[in-house]
Design an enzyme around this catalytic site. Structure first.
Site, PDB file in Angstrom:
ATOM      1  N   HIS A   8       0.856  -1.192   0.000  1.00  0.00           N
ATOM      2  CA  HIS A   8       0.000   0.000   0.000  1.00  0.00           C
ATOM      3  C   HIS A   8       0.889   1.238   0.000  1.00  0.00           C
ATOM      4  O   HIS A   8       1.260   1.769   1.053  1.00  0.00           O
ATOM      5  CB  HIS A   8      -0.933  -0.010   1.217  1.00  0.00           C
ATOM      6  CG  HIS A   8      -2.018   1.023   1.129  1.00  0.00           C
ATOM      7  ND1 HIS A   8      -3.363   0.714   1.167  1.00  0.00           N
ATOM      8  CD2 HIS A   8      -1.968   2.375   0.974  1.00  0.00           C
ATOM      9  CE1 HIS A   8      -4.077   1.816   1.053  1.00  0.00           C
ATOM     10  NE2 HIS A   8      -3.243   2.849   0.942  1.00  0.00           N
ATOM     11  N   ASP A  35      -5.510   3.498  -9.320  1.00  0.00           N
ATOM     12  CA  ASP A  35      -6.324   3.980  -8.210  1.00  0.00           C
ATOM     13  C   ASP A  35      -7.228   5.116  -8.682  1.00  0.00           C
ATOM     14  O   ASP A  35      -6.744   6.078  -9.283  1.00  0.00           O
ATOM     15  CB  ASP A  35      -5.377   4.492  -7.107  1.00  0.00           C
ATOM     16  CG  ASP A  35      -6.015   4.499  -5.742  1.00  0.00           C
ATOM     17  OD1 ASP A  35      -6.878   3.641  -5.486  1.00  0.00           O
ATOM     18  OD2 ASP A  35      -5.650   5.372  -4.932  1.00  0.00           O
ATOM     19  N   HIS A  75      -9.634   1.067  -0.361  1.00  0.00           N
ATOM     20  CA  HIS A  75      -9.451   1.723   0.936  1.00  0.00           C
ATOM     21  C   HIS A  75     -10.784   1.596   1.689  1.00  0.00           C
ATOM     22  O   HIS A  75     -11.828   1.975   1.143  1.00  0.00           O
ATOM     23  CB  HIS A  75      -9.168   3.213   0.760  1.00  0.00           C
ATOM     24  CG  HIS A  75      -7.793   3.553   0.234  1.00  0.00           C
ATOM     25  ND1 HIS A  75      -7.315   3.132  -0.969  1.00  0.00           N
ATOM     26  CD2 HIS A  75      -6.794   4.307   0.784  1.00  0.00           C
ATOM     27  CE1 HIS A  75      -6.088   3.619  -1.151  1.00  0.00           C
ATOM     28  NE2 HIS A  75      -5.740   4.326  -0.103  1.00  0.00           N
ATOM     29  N   ASP A 121       1.982   3.926   2.870  1.00  0.00           N
ATOM     30  CA  ASP A 121       0.945   4.786   2.275  1.00  0.00           C
ATOM     31  C   ASP A 121       1.544   5.963   1.488  1.00  0.00           C
ATOM     32  O   ASP A 121       1.585   5.916   0.256  1.00  0.00           O
ATOM     33  CB  ASP A 121      -0.014   5.260   3.380  1.00  0.00           C
ATOM     34  CG  ASP A 121      -1.392   5.651   2.867  1.00  0.00           C
ATOM     35  OD1 ASP A 121      -1.715   5.338   1.707  1.00  0.00           O
ATOM     36  OD2 ASP A 121      -2.154   6.267   3.633  1.00  0.00           O
ATOM     37  N   GLU A 166     -11.050   3.794   6.859  1.00  0.00           N
ATOM     38  CA  GLU A 166      -9.947   4.689   7.264  1.00  0.00           C
ATOM     39  C   GLU A 166     -10.515   5.860   8.068  1.00  0.00           C
ATOM     40  O   GLU A 166     -10.037   6.138   9.168  1.00  0.00           O
ATOM     41  CB  GLU A 166      -9.206   5.193   6.006  1.00  0.00           C
ATOM     42  CG  GLU A 166      -8.048   6.145   6.291  1.00  0.00           C
ATOM     43  CD  GLU A 166      -7.370   6.652   5.021  1.00  0.00           C
ATOM     44  OE1 GLU A 166      -7.986   6.564   3.931  1.00  0.00           O
ATOM     45  OE2 GLU A 166      -6.221   7.142   5.124  1.00  0.00           O
ATOM     46  N   GLY A 174      -9.291   8.225  -1.858  1.00  0.00           N
ATOM     47  CA  GLY A 174     -10.131   9.409  -1.691  1.00  0.00           C
ATOM     48  C   GLY A 174     -10.916   9.378  -0.393  1.00  0.00           C
ATOM     49  O   GLY A 174     -10.521   8.722   0.565  1.00  0.00           O
ATOM     50  N   HIS A 193       1.443   4.842  -2.410  1.00  0.00           N
ATOM     51  CA  HIS A 193       1.028   5.690  -3.544  1.00  0.00           C
ATOM     52  C   HIS A 193       2.277   6.333  -4.137  1.00  0.00           C
ATOM     53  O   HIS A 193       3.009   7.028  -3.417  1.00  0.00           O
ATOM     54  CB  HIS A 193       0.070   6.779  -3.070  1.00  0.00           C
ATOM     55  CG  HIS A 193      -1.216   6.242  -2.504  1.00  0.00           C
ATOM     56  ND1 HIS A 193      -2.371   6.147  -3.239  1.00  0.00           N
ATOM     57  CD2 HIS A 193      -1.521   5.755  -1.274  1.00  0.00           C
ATOM     58  CE1 HIS A 193      -3.337   5.637  -2.488  1.00  0.00           C
ATOM     59  NE2 HIS A 193      -2.841   5.382  -1.286  1.00  0.00           N
TER      60      HIS A 193
HETATM   61  N1  ADE Z   1      -4.677   8.771  -1.530  1.00  0.00           N
HETATM   62  C1  ADE Z   1      -3.416   8.785  -1.101  1.00  0.00           C
HETATM   63  N2  ADE Z   1      -3.343   8.419   0.189  1.00  0.00           N
HETATM   64  C2  ADE Z   1      -4.616   8.164   0.585  1.00  0.00           C
HETATM   65  C3  ADE Z   1      -5.200   7.755   1.796  1.00  0.00           C
HETATM   66  N3  ADE Z   1      -4.475   7.512   2.895  1.00  0.00           N
HETATM   67  N4  ADE Z   1      -6.544   7.623   1.842  1.00  0.00           N
HETATM   68  C4  ADE Z   1      -7.286   7.858   0.764  1.00  0.00           C
HETATM   69  N5  ADE Z   1      -6.783   8.239  -0.409  1.00  0.00           N
HETATM   70  C5  ADE Z   1      -5.451   8.401  -0.496  1.00  0.00           C
HETATM   71 ZN    ZN Z   2      -3.725   4.834   0.563  1.00  0.00          ZN
END
Ligand code: ADE
Ligand code: ZN
Length: 338
Positions: free
Chosen positions: A17, A141, A202, A282, A205, A175, A19
């Site tokens: 995970h 994504d 996701h 992340d 969160e 998002g 980005h």
């Molecule tokens: N895009 C990048 N990091 C993210 C996160 N932690 N939650 C949702 N979208 C994201």
């Molecule tokens: Zn993420």
């Protein structure tokens, strides 16, 4: 302390995970700006872009940084730097989210903008495979609060390019979950699955356990964050019996303000409940950590011993989308590390 750091470094690990855009440091932004801008960003200006006070501001900052990537060369440099950083931490395989939805948004939905960018990303991937011995899969994504049509564009691009680029392994939704859940994307997940793509999401969160149930209901195979599952024993049972891989991101959750501290993160409780947990970073450039450091914090903040860290590394390989022969190879190496 050095011993445990060396042990963590030597453990073959997968990061599942991460980005791409969240790995770009302020210093790299300055370097890119020097290439493109008549009045380049200073380091102070670049650093200011990474400040945020809550989850919403973080998402905005992430978009601003992504917008500063101006073309294929920038993406290639960002991907190469990311892969170098991963290799230095002993990461042997990575499954990387690319915010294809944001790329389309900033380029006025130009249907031809993405292919040259992706070709550049592939150059970095192949170079890293050859020079650093690290493998990489891409996950396209979409930003869930940018509408279902936007997500359709992202996921269909993944399906269209996959025959030519088998490194495109799956799709995901990032998002703001507080604005859009998973149900609206059900038909797109069905379609992506039919195209042979793996399904990540996701979930939980910034939202409660119901968002995680919803993500499971549309067929998500692997879940990111899953922070709120701790409040729902039936859900924990479901995640355990189905061995759903969880992409946990403790420092990210602390920095975006959805978890009070690393010590309070449910990582330990999920691990003890025998869920298939993995550690991830992340957006390390925003959160000031990286995968090796997340392992280290699991040790210092939650008392994970060497054997338990070894299990976290094995979990990361098991939860990856690698073929079984490659998984076996890495699992054997993890097992035999002394
Ligand atoms: N895009 C990048 N990091 C993210 C996160 N932690 N939650 C949702 N979208 C994201
Ligand atoms: Zn993420």
């Amino acid at each position: 302390m050095n011993d445990i750091r060396s042990f963590i470094q030597a453990l073959p690990k997968a990061e599942l995970h991460l980005h791409l855009e969240g790995t770009i440091t302020p210093a790299t932004l300055v370097e890119l700006s020097l290439r493109h801008d008549a009045q380049p960003l200073t380091l102070e200006q670049a650093e200011a872009l990474y400040r945020f006070n809550d989850f919403s501001e973080f998402l905005e900052a992430f978009k601003v940084v992504t917008r500063l990537l101006s073309g294929p060369d920038d993406y290639e440099l960002a991907a190469w730097r990311m892969l170098q950083q991963l290799a230095q931490q002993g990461v042997v395989h990575a499954e990387i989210y690319i915010s294809v939805g944001v790329i389309y948004l900033w380029r006025n939905h130009d249907p031809h903008c993405f292919e040259p960018i992706f070709a550049a990303l592939e150059r970095a991937r192949r170079r890293a495979e050859n020079e650093l011995g690290i493998s990489l899969y891409w996950i396209f994504d979409a930003v869930r609060h940018f509408t279902v049509e936007e997500a359709a564009r992202v996921f269909r691009k993944a399906a269209e390019l996959r025959p030519q680029y088998p490194s495109i392994i799956g799709i995901g939704l990032g998002g703001d979950e507080r604005r859009t859940g998973s149900e609206p994307f059900r038909h797109l997940y069905d379609e992506a699955k039919s195209a042979g793509l793996r399904l990540t999401n996701h979930a939980g969160e910034t939202t409660g356990p119901e968002a995680i149930w919803e993500a499971l209901a549309i067929g998500s195979e692997r879940l990111g964050h899953v922070l709120s599952a701790i409040h729902d024993p039936a859900l924990l049972d479901e995640l355990r019996t189905r061995a759903i891989p969880l992409e946990l991101n403790p420092t990210s959750n602390v920095r975006t303000g959805v978890c009070s501290s690393f010590a309070e993160h449910p990582l330990r409780r999920y691990f003890d409940a025998e869920l298939l947990v993995t550690l991830n970073s992340d957006d390390p450039a925003f959160f000031g950590s990286d995968l090796a450091n997340e392992f280290y914090l699991a040790h210092t903040e939650q008392g994970f011993n060497e054997d338990q860290l070894r299990t976290l590394a094995s979990n990361s390989i098991r939860a990856s989308f690698l073929p079984s022969a490659a998984k076996e190879r890495w699992l054997n190496q993890i097992e035999s590390l002394t």
